[in-house]
Write an enzyme that holds these catalytic residues in place. Structure first.
Site, PDB file in Angstrom:
ATOM      1  N   ARG A   1      -9.927  24.257  -2.260  1.00 37.64           N
ATOM      2  CA  ARG A   1      -9.728  23.134  -2.828  1.00 37.64           C
ATOM      3  C   ARG A   1      -8.106  22.803  -2.790  1.00 37.64           C
ATOM      4  O   ARG A   1      -7.316  23.730  -3.181  1.00 37.64           O
ATOM      5  CB  ARG A   1     -10.029  23.044  -4.443  1.00 37.64           C
ATOM      6  CG  ARG A   1     -11.330  23.649  -4.726  1.00 37.64           C
ATOM      7  CD  ARG A   1     -11.510  23.752  -6.089  1.00 37.64           C
ATOM      8  NE  ARG A   1     -11.866  22.706  -7.042  1.00 37.64           N
ATOM      9  CZ  ARG A   1     -12.059  22.491  -8.048  1.00 37.64           C
ATOM     10  NH1 ARG A   1     -11.954  23.691  -8.928  1.00 37.64           N
ATOM     11  NH2 ARG A   1     -12.107  21.372  -8.792  1.00 37.64           N
TER      12      ARG A   1
ATOM     13  N   TYR B   1      22.760  -4.869 -24.918  1.00 42.74           N
ATOM     14  CA  TYR B   1      21.468  -5.729 -25.033  1.00 42.74           C
ATOM     15  C   TYR B   1      20.938  -5.835 -23.696  1.00 42.74           C
ATOM     16  O   TYR B   1      21.617  -5.696 -22.742  1.00 42.74           O
ATOM     17  CB  TYR B   1      21.600  -7.000 -25.697  1.00 42.74           C
ATOM     18  CG  TYR B   1      22.438  -8.014 -25.007  1.00 42.74           C
ATOM     19  CD1 TYR B   1      21.968  -8.781 -24.161  1.00 42.74           C
ATOM     20  CD2 TYR B   1      24.001  -7.936 -25.157  1.00 42.74           C
ATOM     21  CE1 TYR B   1      22.750  -9.811 -23.483  1.00 42.74           C
ATOM     22  CE2 TYR B   1      24.439  -8.972 -24.447  1.00 42.74           C
ATOM     23  CZ  TYR B   1      24.075 -10.029 -23.779  1.00 42.74           C
ATOM     24  OH  TYR B   1      24.864 -10.738 -23.114  1.00 42.74           O
TER      25      TYR B   1
ATOM     26  N   MET C   1      -6.810  17.477   1.647  1.00 44.39           N
ATOM     27  CA  MET C   1      -8.326  17.717   2.282  1.00 44.39           C
ATOM     28  C   MET C   1      -9.002  17.604   1.308  1.00 44.39           C
ATOM     29  O   MET C   1      -8.877  18.088   0.204  1.00 44.39           O
ATOM     30  CB  MET C   1      -7.915  19.037   3.138  1.00 44.39           C
ATOM     31  CG  MET C   1      -8.776  19.373   3.807  1.00 44.39           C
ATOM     32  SD  MET C   1      -9.019  20.960   4.568  1.00 44.39           S
ATOM     33  CE  MET C   1      -9.820  21.810   3.190  1.00 44.39           C
TER      34      MET C   1
ATOM     35  N   GLY D   1      -6.376  11.464   0.304  1.00 45.63           N
ATOM     36  CA  GLY D   1      -5.761  11.542   1.377  1.00 45.63           C
ATOM     37  C   GLY D   1      -5.527  13.110   1.798  1.00 45.63           C
ATOM     38  O   GLY D   1      -5.558  13.597   2.620  1.00 45.63           O
TER      39      GLY D   1
ATOM     40  N   HIS E   1       4.979 -12.083  -1.853  1.00 46.39           N
ATOM     41  CA  HIS E   1       5.911 -13.074  -2.174  1.00 46.39           C
ATOM     42  C   HIS E   1       5.182 -13.728  -3.621  1.00 46.39           C
ATOM     43  O   HIS E   1       5.687 -13.795  -4.781  1.00 46.39           O
ATOM     44  CB  HIS E   1       6.418 -14.299  -1.407  1.00 46.39           C
ATOM     45  CG  HIS E   1       7.219 -15.210  -2.161  1.00 46.39           C
ATOM     46  ND1 HIS E   1       6.482 -16.525  -2.565  1.00 46.39           N
ATOM     47  CD2 HIS E   1       8.482 -15.380  -2.440  1.00 46.39           C
ATOM     48  CE1 HIS E   1       7.651 -17.232  -3.234  1.00 46.39           C
ATOM     49  NE2 HIS E   1       8.780 -16.445  -3.192  1.00 46.39           N
TER      50      HIS E   1
ATOM     51  N   ARG F   1      -7.655  17.324 -16.455  1.00 48.13           N
ATOM     52  CA  ARG F   1      -6.170  16.554 -16.298  1.00 48.13           C
ATOM     53  C   ARG F   1      -6.261  15.456 -17.315  1.00 48.13           C
ATOM     54  O   ARG F   1      -7.289  15.127 -17.898  1.00 48.13           O
ATOM     55  CB  ARG F   1      -5.959  15.943 -14.848  1.00 48.13           C
ATOM     56  CG  ARG F   1      -7.125  15.073 -14.575  1.00 48.13           C
ATOM     57  CD  ARG F   1      -7.008  14.589 -13.227  1.00 48.13           C
ATOM     58  NE  ARG F   1      -8.258  13.761 -12.639  1.00 48.13           N
ATOM     59  CZ  ARG F   1      -8.679  13.670 -11.416  1.00 48.13           C
ATOM     60  NH1 ARG F   1      -7.939  14.260 -10.589  1.00 48.13           N
ATOM     61  NH2 ARG F   1      -9.696  13.026 -11.346  1.00 48.13           N
TER      62      ARG F   1
HETATM   63  P1  ADP Z   1     -11.276  16.494  -5.947  1.00 48.22           P
HETATM   64  O1  ADP Z   1      -9.796  16.810  -6.111  1.00 48.22           O
HETATM   65  O2  ADP Z   1     -11.853  15.545  -4.903  1.00 48.22           O
HETATM   66  O3  ADP Z   1     -12.061  16.374  -7.465  1.00 48.22           O
HETATM   67  P2  ADP Z   1     -12.410  18.977  -6.396  1.00 48.22           P
HETATM   68  O4  ADP Z   1     -11.660  20.468  -5.784  1.00 48.22           O
HETATM   69  O5  ADP Z   1     -12.095  19.092  -7.501  1.00 48.22           O
HETATM   70  O6  ADP Z   1     -11.930  17.711  -5.357  1.00 48.22           O
HETATM   71  O7  ADP Z   1     -13.872  19.395  -5.956  1.00 48.22           O
HETATM   72  C1  ADP Z   1     -14.863  18.436  -5.492  1.00 48.22           C
HETATM   73  C2  ADP Z   1     -16.241  18.618  -6.016  1.00 48.22           C
HETATM   74  O8  ADP Z   1     -16.530  20.107  -6.023  1.00 48.22           O
HETATM   75  C3  ADP Z   1     -16.011  18.517  -7.596  1.00 48.22           C
HETATM   76  O9  ADP Z   1     -17.323  18.064  -7.950  1.00 48.22           O
HETATM   77  C4  ADP Z   1     -15.995  19.976  -7.966  1.00 48.22           C
HETATM   78  O10 ADP Z   1     -16.557  19.973  -9.332  1.00 48.22           O
HETATM   79  C5  ADP Z   1     -16.851  20.776  -6.932  1.00 48.22           C
HETATM   80  N1  ADP Z   1     -16.522  22.137  -6.970  1.00 48.22           N
HETATM   81  C6  ADP Z   1     -15.281  22.465  -6.387  1.00 48.22           C
HETATM   82  N2  ADP Z   1     -14.932  24.126  -6.737  1.00 48.22           N
HETATM   83  C7  ADP Z   1     -16.335  24.231  -7.030  1.00 48.22           C
HETATM   84  C8  ADP Z   1     -16.808  25.846  -7.363  1.00 48.22           C
HETATM   85  N3  ADP Z   1     -16.105  27.013  -7.299  1.00 48.22           N
HETATM   86  N4  ADP Z   1     -17.980  25.713  -7.888  1.00 48.22           N
HETATM   87  C9  ADP Z   1     -18.853  24.760  -7.926  1.00 48.22           C
HETATM   88  N5  ADP Z   1     -18.552  23.338  -7.676  1.00 48.22           N
HETATM   89  C10 ADP Z   1     -17.054  23.227  -7.343  1.00 48.22           C
HETATM   90 MG    MG Z   2     -11.964  17.333  -8.870  1.00 49.33          MG
END
Ligand code: ADP
Ligand code: MG
Ligand code: MG
Length: 899
Positions: free
Chosen positions: A91, A871, A102, A100, A452, A337
């Protein structure tokens, strides 16, 4: 040597620079003891090094291997194992959440052997294993290697058709999937020219590299440009042990917010999809259910999730959004987050959390966005079943309805006649300004949120919808059509600047949230927002150091500004006092005067009129300072347009007309030609006008001081500041004061009145004035930064002419932001600093303010606080925004100081 890889246990939430937002929060949650799958994060530094070298930096491969082995030990599984394989997701995750970058690759580690292991591991569920494999090939092919996704989708569709008409993914059995896998592998080979990598470690390496490279992908770069995110942050890569939400009815995946992000209410909110993997939710394959329904489907996991939400909120002291997966009744948290929320919800949440004792008052103050405060004051559309005829960008909040007009002149004329109009244009230009400010709302068919139209609308607080490209305007027939509906000039439309929707007809408008609350009309929600608003605004007022004044030219505007909390007027422009039939005639008389007597006669007409204007303003602002600017614009603005007049004269002459009318026109035209300037912005205006026409400023000073005397005599408390515009040199101001102060003194003596507060100062709006401010301050009681002109002259940009390219400038980062919206710190801001510092050094009692439109822009207000201005002055409707931002400036800097 740099450390490039961190186990989740080694990081924390404050390491976003290094681990990215996702990685830092996964680490934090791991350390909090929440159920997060094991994993590790490769740092943004590794990414940056990779992008420079074009390969893994020294030591990275080894570090990844070490951490992978830790992960294998922790999980008791090995990547690629044929009995019990470890699968991971890869991820991306930069410091700021960023489309944008990956997409995530799930199920990494599968090949023909480990596939069998996965099946065995999952109670012989071979179908699940094959499905996981085909998803992996598809994701890896598409995301990592750039194989067109359609190729896989088509093969999948064929497989379903082969099965039976209308078959779903879930209808495919092991044999179908096995065949599909074969096809997918062939597609992969066709498009990449190589075999699908069977070695899981190679799969991992290729995926990591692809994440690194995606930092410089076009979409990511465009997004950063648009959102002013630096290009040299890099992205982190998270490698996370897989958990499976697609293991049956007791599994699933979802997203959850700890509070309702739309209303702010303290109830868990979210969506859940049974028996699915993360990407299914995004793909919208099946409909999700509301999070609350999970309570019935799986009360135990739901209970656990609610508990996790409580823990997270308490820990982050804010609303969190969460991604979770349930694998066979076991809850896993995959991401968290701080959650995004609406402009209304942020007030409710800040207030509630304050009441709950979760945060203190200063923190609550920083939780609300001054840029969005205005939304609380804006009316809203009640669509009541109406369907929009078009949708554009929500360029400026608020709702408006009115008759459609297609030109600024028409808008102005109808508005003057008391009609409510919506100005519809393809795009607007500075020439449309007079019509824009006369309209209830603005609608354009082209142009984005920085066009504008959008910038002016936001600046003036006018609702606007921009870039509604379904709208085709036909100026010939004074009409437009949108998706088959024709609207002609004079028809009524309603626009919703909150949503971008455009409706035909007059839809009912709701009062603003705050209006409803104030009038007791609101329901509980409005009442809560109102309580939040009053409490946090009061706190901003106690915290702020800067005063907030308003720019107001009339008694009504002054009154309005005072009600909104303005503590004076920072800019009272006198131009409008020269308009209106009777006055224009007198002004023209003054311009044409050939003798002092003729000129004086003109002033005698203007003097009482202006005096009355000032009396009204001083009354409305009794006890508070009022800065009056002497006449600033060039005189030709009070005469007819040169081209129009020349045409009229030429036409009359060609018709052989004669007579006093034509003579008069010729006379005016001669004067207009005489006054014509190539660069009026840099011509005879401001103090130069005062020097060339000394009687003019003297008349204005007389009107001001006589008005102040009158108000004082009736028991009021006028506080007068007379401001001379466009000064570039100390002698300009000095000589003006020498001429004008005796005028004031004479009146005060004659009237026997003493004014406690009568000051003389100037606008700092030219670079020369800024860099010689030390000298000018010797003859000034105050400075007011006229940042509109200062920006124009510092950049050499004409504000009215840069509309054509400012958006491109912003996009290409040639300027940090539109400098007419937010003070350009390095250039214009530096001039302000020089002028403040050197002005104060020369004159300790000098007081400083800003009266440019930047005075109502939160980021600029913060800058003014830092520079040490006394001010800010802004449009009346921005007064609350400026009060809030001025309070936040103090709290924000206290906070960063204590860190
Ligand atoms: P984004 O930043 O687009 O949310 P993520 O990395 O959070 O991308 O993941 C996309 C989807 O894949 C999310 O629904 C996340 O919960 C799922 N996911 C990511 N890693 C795992 C994992 N290790 N096991 C199960 N689901 C995952
Ligand atoms: Mg996510
Ligand atoms: Mg100016």
């Amino acid at each position: 040597m740099a450390k490039y890889v961190y186990d989740f246990i080694e990081g924390n939430k404050d390491m976003k620079d290094l681990l990215g937002g996702k990685g830092a929060n996964l680490a934090e949650m791991t350390n909090m003891g929440l159920p997060v799958p094991h994993g590790f994060t490769i740092t943004t530094e590794a990414c940056l090094a990779y992008l420079v070298d074009g390969g893994f930096p020294d030591g990275l491969a080894q570090e990844v291997e070490t951490h992978l082995q830790h992960l294998e030990q922790a999980m008791g599984k090995r990547l690629g194992d044929q009995d019990d394989p470890l699968l991971v997701s890869v991820r991306s995750g930069a410091k700021f959440s960023m489309p944008g970058m990956m997409d995530t690759v799930l199920n990494l580690g599968l090949n023909e052997e480990s596939l069998e292991g996965l099946a065995r591991q999952s109670e012989g569920d071979r179908r699940f294993a094959h499905d996981a494999y085909r998803r992996f090939i598809q994701m890896f092919g598409k995301i990592v290697m750039g194989v067109p996704g359609d190729a896989f989708e088509e093969a999948l569709d064929h497989a379903k058709e082969r099965k039976f008409a209308g078959a779903q993914d879930t209808d495919l059995d092991v044999e179908d999937l096995r065949r599909l896998v074969g096809e997918f592998l062939a597609i992969y080979h066709d498009h990449t020219g190589s075999d699908f990598p069977t070695d899981p470690r190679e799969q991992l390496r290729l995926s990591i590299e692809a994440v690194f490279k995606s930092w410089n992908g076009k979409r990511a770069r465009d997004y950063r440009r648009q959102n002013k995110i630096s290009d040299d942050l890099g992205t982190a890569v998270n490698v996370v042990a897989m958990v499976f939400g697609n293991r049956g009815a007791d599994s699933g995946t979802g997203v959850a917010f700890t509070r309702d992000p739309a209303t702010g209410e303290k109830v868990p909110y979210g969506d859940y999809l049974e028996n699915a993997q993360g990407e299914d939710v995004v793909a919208g394959i099946r409909n999700t259910v509301r999070l609350a329904d999970l309570a019935k489907l799986d009360p135990v996991s739901y209970g656990e999730l609610v508990q996790v939400m409580g823990t997270l909120e308490h820990h982050y002291r804010d609303m969190c959004d969460i991604e979770f997966t349930i694998q066979q009744g076991r809850l896993w948290i995959l991401q968290t987050r701080i959650g995004k929320r609406t402009a209304f919800a942020e007030w409710v949440m800040a207030f509630d959390m304050l009441e709950e004792g979760l945060i203190d008052e200063d923190t609550a103050l920083l939780r609300v966005d001054a840029n969005r405060l205005e939304e609380l004051f804006k009316r809203m559309v009640k669509p009541e079943g109406a369907t929009p005829i078009a949708k554009g960008l929500n360029a400026s909040p608020g709702a408006a309805s009115g008759k459609v007009v297609f030109s600024a002149d028409e808008a102005e004329a109808r508005a003057k006649a008391g009609e409510r109009v919506v100005l519809v244009r393809r795009e607007t230009t500075p020439d449309d300004y007079h019509g824009m400010i006369a309209a209830q709302g603005i609608l354009t068919s082209a142009g984005g949120t920085n066009s504008h139209a959008a910038v002016v609308a936001r600046g003036e607080g006018i609702p606007a919808v921009c870039g509604a490209d379904a709208i085709k305007i036909d100026l010939g027939s004074h009409s437009f059509s949108a998706n088959g509906t024709k609207v002609v000039e004079g028809d009524v439309v309603t626009i919703d600047g909150f949503t971008g929707n455009v409706y035909v007809g007059e839809l009912p408008l709701e009062d603003s949230v705050l209006e409803k609350a104030r009038s007791g009309d609101g329901v509980a929600r409005e009442a809560r927002i109102w309580k939040a608003f009053t409490r946090l605004m009061a706190h901003a007022d106690t915290r702020r150091r800067m005063r907030v004044r308003a720019n107001a030219d009339t008694p009504e505007q002054s009154q309005n500004a005072r009600e909104r909390g303005a503590e004076g007027i920072g800019l009272c422009r006198t131009e409008h006092m020269f308009l209106g039939q009777e006055r224009v005639a007198a002004v023209q008389q003054m311009i044409f005067a050939e003798t002092t007597e003729e000129e004086r006669a003109a002033y005698d007409i203007l003097l009482p009129l202006q005096r009355n204007d000032f009396i009204g303003i001083f009354r409305a602002m009794s006890g508070l300072p009022v800065t009056v600017r002497l006449l600033d614009p060039p005189l030709h603005e009070f005469l007819p347009n040169q081209v129009d007049l020349a045409v009229e004269v030429a036409v009359a002459e060609s018709r052989g007309e004669s007579g006093p009318d034509l003579e008069e026109k010729r006379r005016i035209l001669r004067k207009v030609n005489e006054l014509h300037e190539a660069n009026p912005m840099l011509g005879l205006r401001g103090v130069r006008l005062g020097i060339v026409k000394p009687g003019l400023y003297a008349m204005q000073v007389r009107a001001i001081v006589e008005a102040a005397c009158a108000v004082k005599k009736e028991g009021g408390d006028p506080q007068v500041e007379i401001m001379i515009p466009l000064v570039a040199t100390k002698p300009e101001l000095q000589q003006m004061r020498e001429e004008l102060e005796p005028v004031a003194r004479e009146i005060l003596e004659r009237e026997g009145v003493h004014l406690d507060h009568l000051e003389w100062g100037t606008m700092i709006e030219l670079p020369r004035a800024a860099v010689t401010a030390g000298e000018i301050a010797e003859v000034a009681d105050f400075f007011s930064f006229g940042t509109n002109d200062l920006t124009q002259t510092a950049f050499g940009f004409s504000r009215d002419d840069i509309g054509k390219f400012v958006a491109m400038y912003e996009e290409r980062k040639l300027v940090p932001a539109n400098p007419f919206v937010t003070v350009d710190r390095p250039g214009v801001g530096r001039l302000m600093r020089i002028a403040s510092d050197e002005g104060r050094a020369a004159n300790a009692s000098l007081h400083l303010g800003i009266c440019g439109e930047h005075g109502g822009d939160p980021a600029s207000v913060v800058f003014c606080h830092e520079v040490g201005l006394d001010y800010v002055s802004c449009s009346p409707f921005r007064v609350e925004t400026a009060r809030l931002a001025a309070g936040q400036a103090v709290v924000g800097s206290a906070e960063s100081a204590s860190k």
